[in-house]
Enzyme design. Sequence first.
Site, PDB file in Angstrom:
ATOM      1  N   GLU A 129     -13.942  11.465  24.899  1.00 25.40           N
ATOM      2  CA  GLU A 129     -14.554  11.961  23.677  1.00 25.40           C
ATOM      3  C   GLU A 129     -16.033  11.585  23.521  1.00 25.40           C
ATOM      4  O   GLU A 129     -16.423  10.901  22.564  1.00 25.40           O
ATOM      5  CB  GLU A 129     -13.739  11.495  22.468  1.00 25.40           C
ATOM      6  CG  GLU A 129     -12.293  11.979  22.539  1.00 25.40           C
ATOM      7  CD  GLU A 129     -11.441  11.548  21.357  1.00 25.40           C
ATOM      8  OE1 GLU A 129     -11.953  10.822  20.479  1.00 25.40           O
ATOM      9  OE2 GLU A 129     -10.262  11.937  21.312  1.00 25.40           O
ATOM     10  N   GLU A 149      -5.342  16.114  24.372  1.00 25.31           N
ATOM     11  CA  GLU A 149      -4.672  15.225  23.421  1.00 25.31           C
ATOM     12  C   GLU A 149      -4.173  16.069  22.267  1.00 25.31           C
ATOM     13  O   GLU A 149      -4.919  16.878  21.721  1.00 25.31           O
ATOM     14  CB  GLU A 149      -5.617  14.161  22.851  1.00 25.31           C
ATOM     15  CG  GLU A 149      -6.110  13.111  23.824  1.00 25.31           C
ATOM     16  CD  GLU A 149      -6.967  12.057  23.108  1.00 25.31           C
ATOM     17  OE1 GLU A 149      -6.918  11.998  21.852  1.00 25.31           O
ATOM     18  OE2 GLU A 149      -7.696  11.332  23.789  1.00 25.31           O
ATOM     19  N   TRP A 162      -0.202  13.199  23.123  1.00 31.61           N
ATOM     20  CA  TRP A 162      -0.596  11.804  22.849  1.00 31.61           C
ATOM     21  C   TRP A 162       0.486  11.190  21.970  1.00 31.61           C
ATOM     22  O   TRP A 162       0.671  11.626  20.851  1.00 31.61           O
ATOM     23  CB  TRP A 162      -1.942  11.773  22.123  1.00 31.61           C
ATOM     24  CG  TRP A 162      -2.433  10.382  21.875  1.00 31.61           C
ATOM     25  CD1 TRP A 162      -2.077   9.539  20.863  1.00 31.61           C
ATOM     26  CD2 TRP A 162      -3.371   9.662  22.686  1.00 31.61           C
ATOM     27  NE1 TRP A 162      -2.721   8.340  20.969  1.00 31.61           N
ATOM     28  CE2 TRP A 162      -3.528   8.389  22.080  1.00 31.61           C
ATOM     29  CE3 TRP A 162      -4.085   9.947  23.846  1.00 31.61           C
ATOM     30  CZ2 TRP A 162      -4.378   7.421  22.598  1.00 31.61           C
ATOM     31  CZ3 TRP A 162      -4.927   8.983  24.357  1.00 31.61           C
ATOM     32  CH2 TRP A 162      -5.079   7.737  23.750  1.00 31.61           C
TER      33      TRP A 162
END
Length: 362
Positions: free
Chosen positions: A154, A272, A313
């Site tokens: 990220e 995710e 996730w």
Amino acid sequence: MVSPFFFNGFNSYWLMHISAEPSQRNKVSDVFRQASAAGLSVCRTWAFSDGGYQALQISPGVYDERVFQGLDFVISEARKNGIRLVLTLSNNYQDFGGRPQYVNWAKSAGVSVNNDDDFYINAVIKRVITRVNTITGVAYKDDPTIMAWELMNEPRCQIDYSGKTLNGWVQEMASYVKSIDNKHLLTVGMEGFMEIHCQKGSQSTPATKLAQILLAIILLGRLISQPYMHILIFGELNGKDDNAQMAFLQTWTTSHLTDSRTIIKKPMIFAEFGKSSKDPGYSINARDSFLNAVYTNIYSSARSGGMGGGLVWQIMAEGMESYYDGYEIVLSKIHQQAVSLLNNLEEWQPLIICEQAMASMV
């Protein structure tokens, strides 16, 4: 002839960290075995830990062999269970070191830096990809168990909302990685910011401007194999009812899939996704409905072309309560129906992803 490869997968960021302690390695083995039995074939996990407790990189360029051997074990066990790995090389956040640790090291060495965003012009790529596995004897850069390298978890750069600084760093790092390993896929690790959910009245949050970074990826050309996008229900959506969250999911998916097809022209990956038990009004049924909606989107998009797969996730082993973040799924504890939700590979239409992308990268 190129063979199609498409996948259901999962995140387990903690594998190397746990595996550094040989007495805990059974947790790694259990998760890979259970995931494989549930039809999951790709795992995304951290290949970094910078400074602090049980660090892989103790100081710049200095690595702990014991922790490295833990990563060797992770790769070896994945291979035994037929699971491919996406290995993330650095972190945007301070967890396990991340950008802040690199900036602190730079400051200690007398380098002039102002904040964490200066990481993007002072970072040094890790030497992980040149590692030779002490268990298998295979260099990471030559190991087919590794499906892809991810440059960062990220990445953001809030001092430059144009995306130019981040894009420049990605190009530099991507070029370096591909110069020593042109066999594996390579991705950035983007969150997939989207302006539509980041506006507040007449003002825009930083995420609105960060949306520009998605389009900046097109400048990377052949170096980046796939745009990996993360969709955890967080921030402005926390506390929203299920209908609002589902509407956002649909809009988000459609928008990013369109960009992947028409602009980036590379398959998109849900890297995710999950729903936290810490959300107000959470229930198992609400979580399963959300996951089912995500998988339905993935399968539908894969059939029409453009979606490459999904990584929920996150999967954990029994006895890891201290690692729980609200999104945890323990496969050995959940009902068989939930396992069946993940085990839908046979419903997919063939979608050529990895081998074709690799061939174009050589």
